[in-house]
Write a protein that holds these residues in place. Structure first.
Motif, PDB file in Angstrom:
ATOM      1  N   LEU A 707       0.828  -1.203   0.000  1.00 35.02           N
ATOM      2  CA  LEU A 707       0.000   0.000   0.000  1.00 35.02           C
ATOM      3  C   LEU A 707       0.862   1.252   0.000  1.00 35.02           C
ATOM      4  O   LEU A 707       0.569   2.237  -0.679  1.00 35.02           O
ATOM      5  CB  LEU A 707      -0.920  -0.013   1.230  1.00 35.02           C
ATOM      6  N   ALA A 711       0.792   4.505  -2.622  1.00 36.90           N
ATOM      7  CA  ALA A 711       0.529   5.872  -2.162  1.00 36.90           C
ATOM      8  C   ALA A 711       1.693   6.792  -2.507  1.00 36.90           C
ATOM      9  O   ALA A 711       1.501   7.952  -2.902  1.00 36.90           O
ATOM     10  CB  ALA A 711       0.271   5.873  -0.657  1.00 36.90           C
ATOM     11  N   LEU A 743      -6.311   1.888  -3.064  1.00 33.78           N
ATOM     12  CA  LEU A 743      -6.248   2.566  -1.772  1.00 33.78           C
ATOM     13  C   LEU A 743      -7.636   2.681  -1.148  1.00 33.78           C
ATOM     14  O   LEU A 743      -7.792   2.593   0.082  1.00 33.78           O
ATOM     15  CB  LEU A 743      -5.615   3.946  -1.945  1.00 33.78           C
ATOM     16  N   GLY A 744      -8.649   2.891  -1.995  1.00 33.76           N
ATOM     17  CA  GLY A 744     -10.013   3.039  -1.487  1.00 33.76           C
ATOM     18  C   GLY A 744     -10.541   1.777  -0.844  1.00 33.76           C
ATOM     19  O   GLY A 744     -11.330   1.836   0.123  1.00 33.76           O
ATOM     20  N   ARG A 745     -10.128   0.602  -1.348  1.00 33.82           N
ATOM     21  CA  ARG A 745     -10.551  -0.651  -0.712  1.00 33.82           C
ATOM     22  C   ARG A 745      -9.965  -0.767   0.696  1.00 33.82           C
ATOM     23  O   ARG A 745     -10.616  -1.289   1.606  1.00 33.82           O
ATOM     24  CB  ARG A 745     -10.080  -1.851  -1.548  1.00 33.82           C
ATOM     25  N   GLU A 746      -8.733  -0.305   0.836  1.00 34.49           N
ATOM     26  CA  GLU A 746      -8.063  -0.420   2.124  1.00 34.49           C
ATOM     27  C   GLU A 746      -8.472   0.705   3.087  1.00 34.49           C
ATOM     28  O   GLU A 746      -8.440   0.534   4.313  1.00 34.49           O
ATOM     29  CB  GLU A 746      -6.535  -0.377   1.922  1.00 34.49           C
ATOM     30  N   GLN A 747      -8.838   1.876   2.547  1.00 32.90           N
ATOM     31  CA  GLN A 747      -9.193   3.031   3.370  1.00 32.90           C
ATOM     32  C   GLN A 747     -10.510   3.620   2.852  1.00 32.90           C
ATOM     33  O   GLN A 747     -10.531   4.694   2.256  1.00 32.90           O
ATOM     34  CB  GLN A 747      -8.080   4.082   3.321  1.00 32.90           C
ATOM     35  N   PRO A 748     -11.622   2.903   3.064  1.00 34.04           N
ATOM     36  CA  PRO A 748     -12.912   3.347   2.506  1.00 34.04           C
ATOM     37  C   PRO A 748     -13.383   4.686   3.062  1.00 34.04           C
ATOM     38  O   PRO A 748     -14.231   5.344   2.444  1.00 34.04           O
ATOM     39  CB  PRO A 748     -13.864   2.203   2.899  1.00 34.04           C
ATOM     40  N   GLU A 749     -12.845   5.086   4.201  1.00 34.48           N
ATOM     41  CA  GLU A 749     -13.287   6.354   4.777  1.00 34.48           C
ATOM     42  C   GLU A 749     -12.749   7.552   4.014  1.00 34.48           C
ATOM     43  O   GLU A 749     -13.258   8.679   4.154  1.00 34.48           O
ATOM     44  CB  GLU A 749     -12.849   6.445   6.250  1.00 34.48           C
ATOM     45  N   GLU A 750     -11.709   7.355   3.199  1.00 35.90           N
ATOM     46  CA  GLU A 750     -11.143   8.444   2.411  1.00 35.90           C
ATOM     47  C   GLU A 750     -11.945   8.647   1.129  1.00 35.90           C
ATOM     48  O   GLU A 750     -12.867   7.895   0.828  1.00 35.90           O
ATOM     49  CB  GLU A 750      -9.676   8.150   2.092  1.00 35.90           C
ATOM     50  N   SER A 751     -11.575   9.669   0.346  1.00 39.56           N
ATOM     51  CA  SER A 751     -12.329   9.992  -0.877  1.00 39.56           C
ATOM     52  C   SER A 751     -11.748   9.315  -2.119  1.00 39.56           C
ATOM     53  O   SER A 751     -12.054   9.704  -3.234  1.00 39.56           O
ATOM     54  CB  SER A 751     -12.319  11.513  -1.087  1.00 39.56           C
ATOM     55  N   TYR A 752     -10.907   8.317  -1.910  1.00 36.80           N
ATOM     56  CA  TYR A 752     -10.218   7.692  -3.041  1.00 36.80           C
ATOM     57  C   TYR A 752     -11.200   7.170  -4.095  1.00 36.80           C
ATOM     58  O   TYR A 752     -11.028   7.394  -5.292  1.00 36.80           O
ATOM     59  CB  TYR A 752      -9.339   6.539  -2.563  1.00 36.80           C
TER      60      TYR A 752
END
Length: 943
Positions: A707, A711, A743-752
């Motif tokens: 990851l 990034a 990145l969005g799969r790993e950090q869904p709270e972000e706007s990725y």
């Protein structure tokens, strides 16, 4: 023309063919030759190694020894007599291949064609093709390179070194030279691969000197006289011959006096001896020798034209019979040359005694050569006569043809020999010089010459530099036809288009290419090249349809001009563009057509075959034919590496990495990526090749679960979802979207994920507008992945439905499979809803049983958790027969059950799997690992 160069000529032949044959002619051993068995034996023993080097100053009998050896050799021998003009690499290769074709007629035909390409490959690449063909020849042979000392061009020395390093055992090279060549002789000496014959070996022994002076030269010298001459000449053959010629007709007393005064070890005495020999010639013969000394090769009519007298052929034959350093160059005694040392001394004496005659003699020679079709020789003598007007006119007639044969060095040498005022006043000469400088990468100087050409076309006087007298203007160019003017203007526009393409100014490239085509008359040899440039620029601008139209026109023009290699390059670009358009089946057929054109009769591919192999490998990878893909890629790498075809080589390594990833070999994928990175470190690599490498690295990071690397790449790339998109720029932005989804799969709270979807919507519109259907499908796949990660399964399936519809006809596979378990789940859901159930089933059956080692759970574990109740043993049996395509009645007969019982088992299977059709049942069962995967893809391509 190539076939004529190499053929053994009989009957009536053209002068050009005849003159070329003289360079390939093996000098015949004279019947009165002093045989040298001790040296012949050494030459024969040397055949066990790679190289025989015969190295000695002028006049030691190098050529005579080699010709005697050839005449008695049991193996075939080819011969190439080199001259200063062979410092042009293309000319050297042309004659080198022509010599080889004396041994085997079809050798090197494709290499000769490659020399006529817009960007001919390096000599080493052409030699690779030749070496491979030589390695298949059944019988051993030798090639003699005579007068190698005239070669000064480093590319040719490197090529000969490359040849020797890779020389097949069938071939032996003999080099005759006045000085040690810049070849790794010491290395070959250490490995006992070279036999050396030096001046000390070539000196006549006392016995050989006696035979030569008394038997060959017709003297009756005593042993003391022979011993004195042998000692004073140190066995130097030419010194002995000149002394013998000087003594002819002397009585015994004068002979003794001459020998006593003779200091043959002093090389300065040679000039005196030549004077003595000339003094014994009748006046006409003396002038004949001096006047014809300006000629590298002589024939009777040419000598008549130069001297102004008839009977030149009789004089040549008489001189040969008199042993006066005249060497026949063919079997018909039509062409001759002077011994090099003798010719040098004659020219020196001519300039000393008759300097006012030199220009006139060269002018006469130029006129005869021109009248008899020897344009290159006519130019050389016109320049020597300082007839720059005549030389310029001849260069204008032949320059473009020679440039298309890659003889840049020769044309450049001619242009540099002319005053700048001539070059700048004649538009064609400016254009030729511009092409030469452009090939060397001197783009600023190119534009200056193109401006001179434009001014010359307008007949505007041009101020020139320090070589011009004050107040004097450039002469006006000669009258040009309307077609010539159009061709010149077209070439000027084409040169500027190439510069713009090199700088990445695509809009200017397209505009200039259109201008060039508008100027150029029909049939102009440069139209094919112009169409190719227009197609490449159109593709780079995103106009794939326009690119295909340009390639189609360029292909017709290249074929009409007979340029096979340019045709092959255009066909390759056509197939490459078809693949971008998503026309995979058509693309692979086109690429295979291009590949066929790169093969010679001997079955050896030319360097450009590497591009076609790489692109075929990419399509086979997409079809999930991994072994076939690797086979093509490895062939492409093997061809591209020695040829330094950077883009094809990098593409091959990237595809290798992708195949290794598909096979779960992360170490192999990493190694291939690193190889690709090393190869792409060159100026101006192809943007699409760079993009594929970056994309591959990103996928490798995903497979490793790295990851942080993903990034970090976003930060270092400088890319943003709000960037203005361009066609080539879209490539990197697709990578950006892929990274954002990861990145969005790993950090869904972000706007990725939201950012990725916004970017993908813009990319989709651009790709659809360009007709880049391969990317349209990839973008749709990424959109479905992003939507799935957001939990919007229904919207994801709508997008996936369109992707499957577009992809099924061309059998796209890896675009889906490479997305791993998330795509498998989505495909299962699609099949369950009746979305492309057969295609989805085939895709699911091709997913690997396990992903490469990483933190992501395997696909089977994730999917099997969705089963409410496992299937019974009997239900598994029924499901297996359903997969085989049996009807309910056939299943009942096979299992000895009633039809209603089979129907009941089928209903239970549907309920447990959550599906409502046979196709969906089989697809989901394969995806879950309940049924084994299909063992082989049903590919539309046969390998």
């Amino acid at each position: 023309m190539v076939g004529n160069m190499a053929s053994h000529t009989t009957g009536n032949v053209s002068p050009m063919e005849q003159l070329l044959q003289t360079k390939l002619y093996i000098p015949r051993a004279r019947p009165d030759l002093v045989s040298r068995p001790r040296l012949i034996e050494r030459l024969n023993e040397g055949l066990d190694g790679k190289l025989t080097l015969v190295c000695a100053p002028a006049g030691f009998g190098k050529t005579t020894l080699a010709s005697e050896w050839v005449c008695g050799s049991k193996r075939p021998v080819a011969w190439l007599s080199l001259d200063e003009g062979d410092n042009d690499a293309a000319r050297f290769m042309t004659y080198f291949i022509a010599a080889l074709q004396r041994i085997k007629e079809e050798v090197g035909e494709g290499a000769l064609s490659a020399l006529q390409s817009p960007e001919p490959p390096p000599i080493e690449a052409l030699l690779t093709s030749l070496i491979n063909q030589i390695a298949k020849m059944p019988d051993p042979f030798a090639l003699v390179l005579d007068d190698y000392n005239v070669i000064e061009a480093q590319p040719i020395h490197r090529a000969v070194t490359y040849l020797l390093d890779h020389l097949p055992p069938q071939m032996h090279l003999v080099i005759a030279t006045r000085r040690d060549p810049p070849l790794p002789v010491a290395r070959f000496r250490a490995s006992r691969q070279v036999t050396e014959i030096r001046a000390s070996d070539l000196r006549f022994t006392r016995e050989e000197a006696t035979a030569f002076l008394n038997e060959v030269m017709g003297l009756a010298l005593s042993s003391d006289h022979v011993a004195a001459l042998e000692v004073r000449t140190e066995g130097w053959i030419t010194g002995l011959q000149l002394a013998a010629l000087s003594m002819r007709g002397l009585d015994a007393a004068h002979t003794t006096s001459f020998i006593s005064a003779f200091a043959g070890d002093d090389r300065n005495i040679v000039d005196y001896l030549v004077g003595e020999v000339l003094a014994q010639r009748p006046g006409g013969t003396k002038d004949f020798l001096l006047h014809t000394s300006i000629l590298d090769r002589m024939t009777g009519p040419l000598c008549d034209a130069v001297t102004g007298y008839e009977g030149g052929q009789d004089v040549l034959e008489t001189l040969e019979q008199a042993n006066l350093f005249v060497v026949p160059l063919d079997n018909r005694r039509e062409w001759y040359r002077y011994h090099h040392l003798f010719g040098d001394l004659l020219r020196k004496r001519l300039h000393q005694t008759q300097p006012d005659q030199v220009q006139t003699l060269h002018s006469r020679a130029s006129e005869w050569y021109q009248q008899n079709g020897f344009v290159a020789e006519a130019i050389e003598h016109a320049l020597a006569a300082e007839d720059f007007e005549g030389a310029a006119r001849l260069v204008e007639q032949t320059g473009m043809t020679m440039l298309t044969r890659s003889e840049f060095a020769t044309v450049s040498r001619w242009l540099e020999a002319m005053p700048q005022r001539f070059l700048r006043s004649r538009p064609w000469l400016c254009v030729f010089r511009a092409w030469i400088l452009q090939r060397a990468g001197r783009f600023d100087a190119v534009e200056e010459l193109l401006q001179y050409a434009e001014r010359a076309l307008q007949a505007v006087p041009i101020p020139i530099g320090s070589d011009q007298e004050p107040g004097k203007n450039t002469p006006l160019p000669p009258a040009l036809s309307e077609m010539e003017v159009g061709s010149i203007r077209g070439n000027i526009a084409l040169a500027r288009a190439l510069i713009s393409l090199h700088k990445g100014d695509i809009c200017s490239t397209i505009e200039l290419a259109h201008q060039a085509l508008a100027f150029m008359p029909a049939g102009d040899v440069a139209r094919g090249m112009t169409g190719l440039i227009l197609g490449i620029a159109s593709r780079a601008s995103g106009d794939l349809a326009g690119a295909q139209r340009a390639f189609a026109d360029a292909r017709r023009m290249a074929r009409a001009s007979g340029n096979r290699l340019l045709t092959q390059i255009i066909i390759w670009h056509t197939g490459y563009t078809q693949a971008l358009q998503g026309q995979l089946h058509q693309a692979i057929d086109t690429l295979r057509e291009a590949l066929e054109l790169t093969y010679e009769k001997g079955g050896q591919p030319l360097p450009y075959a590497g591009h076609a192999y790489a692109d075929i490998g990419k399509i086979l990878l997409e079809w999930n034919e991994l072994e076939a893909s690797m086979a093509h890629v490895m062939q492409g790498i093997g061809i591209s590496k020695p040829a330094r075809m950077v883009d094809a080589l990098t593409d091959g390594h990237v595809t290798t990495a992708r195949v290794r990833l598909a096979q779960g070999d992360l170490n192999g994928a990493l190694e291939a990526c690193q190889s690709a990175e090393r190869n792409v470190q060159v100026p101006n690599p192809d943007p699409m090749t760079v993009w594929r490498l970056k994309d591959c690295k990103i996928r490798l990071w995903f497979a490793q679960g790295d990851l942080a690397a993903a990034a970090r790449w976003i930060q270092e790339s400088g890319l943003s979802v709000d960037d203005e998109l361009s066609f080539v720029g879209e490539l990197e932005h697709i990578i950006l979207a892929r990274v954002l989804i990861f990145l969005g799969r790993e950090q869904p709270e972000e706007s990725y994920l939201a950012d990725a979807l916004d970017l993908l919507a813009r990319l989709l519109e651009a790709a659809e507008t360009a007709g880049w259907m391969g990317k349209v499908i990839e973008i749709l796949v990424l959109q479905s992945m992003a939507l799935q990660a957001q939990g919007a399964i229904d919207r994801a399936l709508v997008v996936l439905d369109r992707a499957l519809t577009l992809a099924e006809r061309e059998n796209y596979m890896r675009l889906f499979i490479d997305e791993g378990p998330p795509m498998a789940r989505l495909l299962y859901a699609a099949a369950a809803r009746g979305i492309a159930p057969d295609y989805a089933g085939r895709l699911l059956a091709s997913f690997p049983d396990a992903e490469p080692a990483r933190t992501v759970p395997s696909k089977i574990q994730e999917l099997q958790s969705e089963i409410v109740e496992p299937l019974s043993k009997r239900e598994l049996e029924v499901l297996g027969l359903i997969a085989e395509g049996l009807s309910n009645r056939e299943i009942a007969q096979r299992l000895v059950l009633s039809l209603n019982t089979v129907k009941g088992h089928t209903r239970n299977i549907y309920g447990k799997l959550g599906i409502n059709s046979r196709t969906q049942a089989v697809a989901k069962a394969r995806a879950l690992g309940i049924l084994p995967p299909i063992s082989a893809m049903h590919s539309p391509v046969s390998n």
